[in-house]
Design a protein around this motif. Structure first.
Motif, PDB file in Angstrom:
ATOM      1  N   PRO A  80       0.948  -1.576  -0.332  1.00 50.67           N
ATOM      2  CA  PRO A  80      -0.411   0.250   0.026  1.00 50.67           C
ATOM      3  C   PRO A  80       0.901   0.955   0.435  1.00 50.67           C
ATOM      4  O   PRO A  80       0.943   2.040  -0.344  1.00 50.67           O
ATOM      5  CB  PRO A  80      -1.041   0.361   1.318  1.00 50.67           C
ATOM      6  N   LEU A  81       2.035   1.058   0.906  1.00 47.64           N
ATOM      7  CA  LEU A  81       2.826   2.269   0.763  1.00 47.64           C
ATOM      8  C   LEU A  81       3.223   2.507  -0.755  1.00 47.64           C
ATOM      9  O   LEU A  81       3.992   3.953  -1.181  1.00 47.64           O
ATOM     10  CB  LEU A  81       3.824   1.902   1.724  1.00 47.64           C
ATOM     11  N   LEU A  82       3.857   1.781  -1.432  1.00 44.66           N
ATOM     12  CA  LEU A  82       4.496   1.667  -2.866  1.00 44.66           C
ATOM     13  C   LEU A  82       3.162   2.407  -3.637  1.00 44.66           C
ATOM     14  O   LEU A  82       3.516   3.305  -4.821  1.00 44.66           O
ATOM     15  CB  LEU A  82       4.416  -0.218  -3.125  1.00 44.66           C
ATOM     16  N   ILE A  83       2.071   1.774  -3.472  1.00 42.89           N
ATOM     17  CA  ILE A  83       0.491   2.551  -4.245  1.00 42.89           C
ATOM     18  C   ILE A  83       0.277   4.047  -3.886  1.00 42.89           C
ATOM     19  O   ILE A  83       0.583   4.624  -4.790  1.00 42.89           O
ATOM     20  CB  ILE A  83      -0.579   1.822  -3.767  1.00 42.89           C
ATOM     21  N   GLU A  84       0.637   4.409  -2.572  1.00 42.08           N
ATOM     22  CA  GLU A  84       0.813   5.451  -2.320  1.00 42.08           C
ATOM     23  C   GLU A  84       1.616   6.750  -3.057  1.00 42.08           C
ATOM     24  O   GLU A  84       1.190   7.687  -3.876  1.00 42.08           O
ATOM     25  CB  GLU A  84       0.464   6.006  -0.739  1.00 42.08           C
ATOM     26  N   THR A  85       2.650   5.751  -2.596  1.00 39.44           N
ATOM     27  CA  THR A  85       3.582   7.079  -3.613  1.00 39.44           C
ATOM     28  C   THR A  85       4.105   6.791  -5.502  1.00 39.44           C
ATOM     29  O   THR A  85       3.813   7.610  -5.643  1.00 39.44           O
ATOM     30  CB  THR A  85       5.189   6.130  -3.461  1.00 39.44           C
ATOM     31  N   LEU A 143      10.384   6.637   2.213  1.00 40.32           N
ATOM     32  CA  LEU A 143       9.260   6.717   1.807  1.00 40.32           C
ATOM     33  C   LEU A 143       8.207   7.003   2.269  1.00 40.32           C
ATOM     34  O   LEU A 143       7.044   8.282   2.574  1.00 40.32           O
ATOM     35  CB  LEU A 143       8.438   5.199   0.902  1.00 40.32           C
ATOM     36  N   LEU A 144       7.359   6.543   3.436  1.00 33.98           N
ATOM     37  CA  LEU A 144       6.713   6.333   4.442  1.00 33.98           C
ATOM     38  C   LEU A 144       6.606   8.159   5.253  1.00 33.98           C
ATOM     39  O   LEU A 144       6.133   8.961   5.612  1.00 33.98           O
ATOM     40  CB  LEU A 144       6.988   5.410   5.648  1.00 33.98           C
ATOM     41  N   GLY A 145       8.360   8.571   5.607  1.00 33.59           N
ATOM     42  CA  GLY A 145       8.239   9.795   6.052  1.00 33.59           C
ATOM     43  C   GLY A 145       7.421  10.833   4.930  1.00 33.59           C
ATOM     44  O   GLY A 145       7.528  11.790   5.552  1.00 33.59           O
ATOM     45  N   ARG A 146       7.862  10.660   3.725  1.00 31.93           N
ATOM     46  CA  ARG A 146       7.405  11.258   3.107  1.00 31.93           C
ATOM     47  C   ARG A 146       6.046  11.452   2.441  1.00 31.93           C
ATOM     48  O   ARG A 146       5.582  12.421   2.518  1.00 31.93           O
ATOM     49  CB  ARG A 146       8.239  11.576   1.306  1.00 31.93           C
ATOM     50  N   VAL A 147       5.674  10.523   2.734  1.00 34.51           N
ATOM     51  CA  VAL A 147       4.165   9.985   1.928  1.00 34.51           C
ATOM     52  C   VAL A 147       3.451  10.776   3.276  1.00 34.51           C
ATOM     53  O   VAL A 147       2.260  10.980   3.296  1.00 34.51           O
ATOM     54  CB  VAL A 147       4.009   8.240   1.332  1.00 34.51           C
ATOM     55  N   GLY A 148       3.588   9.336   4.624  1.00 39.05           N
ATOM     56  CA  GLY A 148       2.704   9.928   5.567  1.00 39.05           C
ATOM     57  C   GLY A 148       1.919   8.529   6.180  1.00 39.05           C
ATOM     58  O   GLY A 148       1.568   8.264   5.368  1.00 39.05           O
ATOM     59  N   LEU A 149       0.912   8.310   6.943  1.00 40.43           N
ATOM     60  CA  LEU A 149       0.589   7.486   7.426  1.00 40.43           C
ATOM     61  C   LEU A 149      -0.772   7.530   7.320  1.00 40.43           C
ATOM     62  O   LEU A 149      -1.158   6.870   6.904  1.00 40.43           O
ATOM     63  CB  LEU A 149       1.204   6.876   8.585  1.00 40.43           C
ATOM     64  N   ASP A 150      -0.788   8.766   7.122  1.00 42.06           N
ATOM     65  CA  ASP A 150      -2.217   9.150   7.098  1.00 42.06           C
ATOM     66  C   ASP A 150      -3.077   8.854   5.459  1.00 42.06           C
ATOM     67  O   ASP A 150      -3.903   8.394   5.386  1.00 42.06           O
ATOM     68  CB  ASP A 150      -2.748  10.338   7.082  1.00 42.06           C
ATOM     69  N   ALA A 151      -1.604   9.238   4.778  1.00 41.63           N
ATOM     70  CA  ALA A 151      -2.434   9.536   3.493  1.00 41.63           C
ATOM     71  C   ALA A 151      -2.406   7.683   3.859  1.00 41.63           C
ATOM     72  O   ALA A 151      -3.143   7.189   1.998  1.00 41.63           O
ATOM     73  CB  ALA A 151      -0.986  10.007   2.741  1.00 41.63           C
ATOM     74  N   VAL A 152      -1.605   7.151   3.288  1.00 39.65           N
ATOM     75  CA  VAL A 152      -1.397   5.418   3.127  1.00 39.65           C
ATOM     76  C   VAL A 152      -2.989   4.772   3.393  1.00 39.65           C
ATOM     77  O   VAL A 152      -3.319   4.188   2.987  1.00 39.65           O
ATOM     78  CB  VAL A 152      -0.120   4.102   3.474  1.00 39.65           C
ATOM     79  N   SER A 154      -5.675   6.351   3.972  1.00 39.95           N
ATOM     80  CA  SER A 154      -6.770   7.209   3.110  1.00 39.95           C
ATOM     81  C   SER A 154      -6.735   6.590   1.885  1.00 39.95           C
ATOM     82  O   SER A 154      -7.618   5.567   1.578  1.00 39.95           O
ATOM     83  CB  SER A 154      -6.462   8.506   3.071  1.00 39.95           C
ATOM     84  N   ARG A 155      -5.475   5.862   1.790  1.00 45.14           N
ATOM     85  CA  ARG A 155      -5.119   5.222   0.078  1.00 45.14           C
ATOM     86  C   ARG A 155      -5.851   3.882   0.428  1.00 45.14           C
ATOM     87  O   ARG A 155      -6.940   3.087  -0.002  1.00 45.14           O
ATOM     88  CB  ARG A 155      -4.131   5.104  -0.643  1.00 45.14           C
ATOM     89  N   LEU A 156      -5.771   3.358   1.507  1.00 45.52           N
ATOM     90  CA  LEU A 156      -6.405   1.386   1.875  1.00 45.52           C
ATOM     91  C   LEU A 156      -7.763   1.883   1.582  1.00 45.52           C
ATOM     92  O   LEU A 156      -8.129   1.121   1.527  1.00 45.52           O
ATOM     93  CB  LEU A 156      -5.915   1.348   3.110  1.00 45.52           C
TER      94      LEU A 156
END
Length: 303
Positions: A80-85, A143-152, A154-156
């Motif tokens: 999911p992190l890769l998808i949001e990235t 990547l997580l530091g730039r994308v953020g847990l909240d964004a991941v 929300s994407r899920l």
């Protein structure tokens, strides 16, 4: 770890005979009896097991066993992190060439190769390659530091994955104030997620293609993928017509893998998650053998 319920016989009956079998000849011959035997033995030993295999052509469920149970999935959770990235790259919220300095990140040595490289800084796009292809924990944390847990999260939610969660980045040690696991998920949702990726339905065709390309670089072919005979370092274009995309997750007492395997006769999306008492090498190898048994029978199904 508590004693789990065994894989339910009703679920096995449904997968073996209760549903219409896929029309391809390969499907009619497959009972996956060796896989069920291996998984039942794991469950009897105290492991928690969750499995789902779906036919990509027909949509039929080929195997299902406790696929609703939420289990820790370790590095599999970075999908999911890769998808949001990839979505952030496509939408212009992140620059793929933005440079991240390794020295600005907390040290983590659980897995990966960036920590061993001389280059102290890399662009986000290269970090996505390291995270997906080499299971690089430091790259994933960047990547997580730039994308953020909240964004991941929300994407899920947007993807309809209610039982999958990325809880935290990778750490050398987990304290009482840290999330107990990197990620949680179910076999049902991870099998569906990989199906949506290869069918260009995850966010957009461009995002699906980018994430599938990253995941196709994964060098961990030691579990289910060991049966494919593919070159771990170069398997994007197989001479024998196999399409394979996967991601694994490993941790103390955790083995997880999800992916897509397609051959001349059929294609499947699959996920197998196992949480077990990692008391000895023998316990660990028993789990690995179950993954490899599934791989052998999936190869017989698709090829």
């Amino acid at each position: 770890m508590g004693t789990p319920e065994p894989l339910r016989s009703s679920e096995k009956t449904q997968s073996r005979g209760g549903r219409r079998r896929p029309r391809r000849a390969a499907a009619a011959r497959r009972s996956f009896s060796a896989t069920w035997k291996a998984l039942d033995e794991l469950a009897a030993s105290g492991a928690r097991v969750s499995i789902r295999v779906d036919d990509l052509d027909t949509g039929d469920t080929v195997i299902v066993g406790d696929d609703h149970e939420t289990l820790p999935v370790a590095g599999l959770g970075i999908v999911p992190l890769l998808i949001e990235t990839a979505a952030a790259f496509e939408e212009g919220r992140l620059d793929p060439l933005e440079i991240i300095d390794r020295e600005q990140l907390p040290a983590v040595a659980v897995s990966g190769i960036w920590q061993h490289l001389k280059a102290p800084a890399l662009p986000l796009a290269d970090l996505a390659v390291l995270a997906s292809g080499a299971g690089d924990a430091l790259a994933a944390n960047a990547l997580l530091g730039r994308v953020g847990l909240d964004a991941v999260r929300s994407r899920l939610e947007a993807l309809g994955l209610d039982e999958t969660a990325l809880l935290d980045g990778f750490r050398n040690e987990r304290g009482p104030d840290d999330a107990p696991h990197v990620a949680l998920g179910t076999a049902r949702e991870f099998a569906a997620l990989f199906s949506s990726l290869v069918n260009a339905q995850a966010v957009s065709p461009a995002v699906s293609a980018q994430v599938s390309e990253w995941l196709s670089l994964n060098v961990d072919l030691t579990l289910v993928a060991s049966a494919t005979g593919l070159d771990p370092f170069a398997h994007e274009e197989d001479a024998h017509g196999l399409l394979f995309v996967n991601k694994t997750g490993r941790g103390d007492g955790i083995r997880a893998e999800a992916g897509v395997l397609a051959g001349p006769r059929a294609g499947v999306s699959y996920a197998l998650l196992v949480a077990f008492d990692d008391l000895s090498i023998a316990h660990r190898l028993r789990v690995h053998d179950a993954f490899r048994t599934l791989g052998v029978e999936l190869m017989e199904y698709v090829y």
